[in-house]
Design an enzyme around this catalytic site. Structure first.
Site, mmCIF file in Angstrom:
data_model
loop_
_atom_site.group_PDB
_atom_site.id
_atom_site.type_symbol
_atom_site.label_atom_id
_atom_site.label_comp_id
_atom_site.label_asym_id
_atom_site.label_seq_id
_atom_site.Cartn_x
_atom_site.Cartn_y
_atom_site.Cartn_z
ATOM 1 C CB SER A 189 0.373 3.177 -2.445
ATOM 2 O OG SER A 189 -0.134 4.067 -1.497
ATOM 3 C CG ASP A 283 -3.800 9.105 -5.335
ATOM 4 O OD1 ASP A 283 -3.841 9.310 -4.107
ATOM 5 O OD2 ASP A 283 -3.037 8.275 -5.863
ATOM 6 C CG HIS A 313 -4.284 5.604 -3.834
ATOM 7 N ND1 HIS A 313 -3.054 6.137 -4.143
ATOM 8 C CD2 HIS A 313 -4.051 4.613 -2.941
ATOM 9 C CE1 HIS A 313 -2.115 5.493 -3.460
ATOM 10 N NE2 HIS A 313 -2.696 4.561 -2.726
#
Length: 341
Positions: A189, A283, A313
């Protein structure tokens, strides 16, 4: 009268993980194990992060706590740890946690790992499961970086801290049984963004390039209207309003968002290290990772791209519960091992 022979009961393995309710409207294709984690997260009643201060947001239950609840509820044991950890200070405000495989003789390859959390929330513990899984599967030393976060420390602090930690590893690897000639970077991320940015900074400042960059659902663009942001605007555990909140807390303004360190898809990517890019179907950041993989390939960078369907995610660290996480970790570890031979 003869009696039937006694049959020993099968060893009690983890019960199959099955969701309680229907699939969420935002995730019609969600895998059952992933849905179970999302239901567990909902049961912990986290408040919407975009309504909170950074300090409040850091106290909220997240994906890690949801997975731990699923494991408790289904009697799934914690995987045994095969790594020892030590802590070191890189510079004031920045420390690292070094994960060393047990009983390994060195010097070992090193992977510098950057955790997620939008450059604002989360910490080394939040992403511990990802790191331990990769240590187990690669046999490499992992150095997990606790960079400073926004809004207390705005852009480019986390980026500069991350590069400083990478340089520290190159200089100090031998002191913890690492091989300074075999160093890769990895992140999830916001951490995937940092790993790529560190690779760019190394290239531009003529510092030794990482041997590989593992980018797991990286933030790679400042555009909140990509196809996956539109499709997954209401997804969990990451949605579009949260991403806007992260940008607001870390960036000083829109000019920062357009910087090549944030908008990696618009950066000069020539001469970057070989990359593995992993994304999740459900996501908002799926398009970021997919576009970045395409741009890396177009720049002549050897790139392996894999999207995992049915997951959200944060799935990557959920190997104890979510089968796709184990598959993604296997792929990531195989690519890292190849690069660090």
């Amino acid at each position: 009268m003869s009696t039937a022979p006694a049959v020993s009961a099968p060893a009690a393995g983890p019960k199959p993980v099955t969701p309680a309710g229907p699939k969420p409207a935002w995730g019609p294709t969600i895998a059952p194990e992933m849905q179970t984690v999302i239901e567990a997260l909902a049961s912990l009643n986290p408040k919407p992060i975009e309504t909170l201060s950074a300090q409040e947001a850091r106290q909220q239950p997240g994906a890690k706590e949801a997975v731990e609840k699923v494991m408790r509820d289904n009697s799934i044991p914690m995987p045994p740890s095969s790594a020892d950890t030590t802590s070191r200070q890189v510079m004031p405000g920045v420390k690292v946690r070094i994960y060393t495989p047990r009983n390994a003789s060195g010097p070992l390859p090193v992977v510098v790992y950057y955790h997620g959390g939008g450059w604002v929330i989360a910490n080394l513990d939040t992403y511990d499961a990802s790191v331990r899984g990769l240590v187990e599967k690669t046999g490499a030393i992992f150095v997990s970086v606790a960079y400073r976060q926004g809004p207390e420390h705005k852009y480019p602090t986390a980026h500069n801290d991350s590069f400083a930690a990478y340089q520290w590893v190159l200089k100090n690897a031998a002191s913890f049984n690492g091989n300074p000639q075999k160093v890769a970077v990895a992140g999830e991320s916001a951490g995937g963004n940092l790993a790529a940015a560190v690779s760019m900074m190394a290239r531009d400042k003529k510092v030794m390039l990482p041997k590989h960059e593992l980018l797991v659902y990286p933030i790679a663009s400042y555009d909140l209207n990509t196809p996956s942001y539109q499709k997954n605007a209401q997804a969990k555990p990451l949605n579009k309003p949260m991403m806007a909140w992260f940008f607001d807390k870390y960036l000083r303004g829109t000019a920062d968002g357009k910087s090549p360190m944030i908008s990696l898809v618009n950066a000069n990517l020539k001469g970057m290290p070989p990359a593995t890019v992993i994304t999740a179907e459900l996501d908002p950041l799926m398009s970021d990772g997919s576009m970045l993989a395409d741009k890396l390939k177009a720049a002549g960078v050897p790139t392996k791209y894999q999207n995992y369907n049915g997951v959200t995610h944060e799935f990557f660290g959920m190997a104890a519960v979510v089968p796709q996480a184990a598959q993604a970790q296997d792929l990531a570890a195989a690519e890292l091992k190849k690069a660090l031979q």
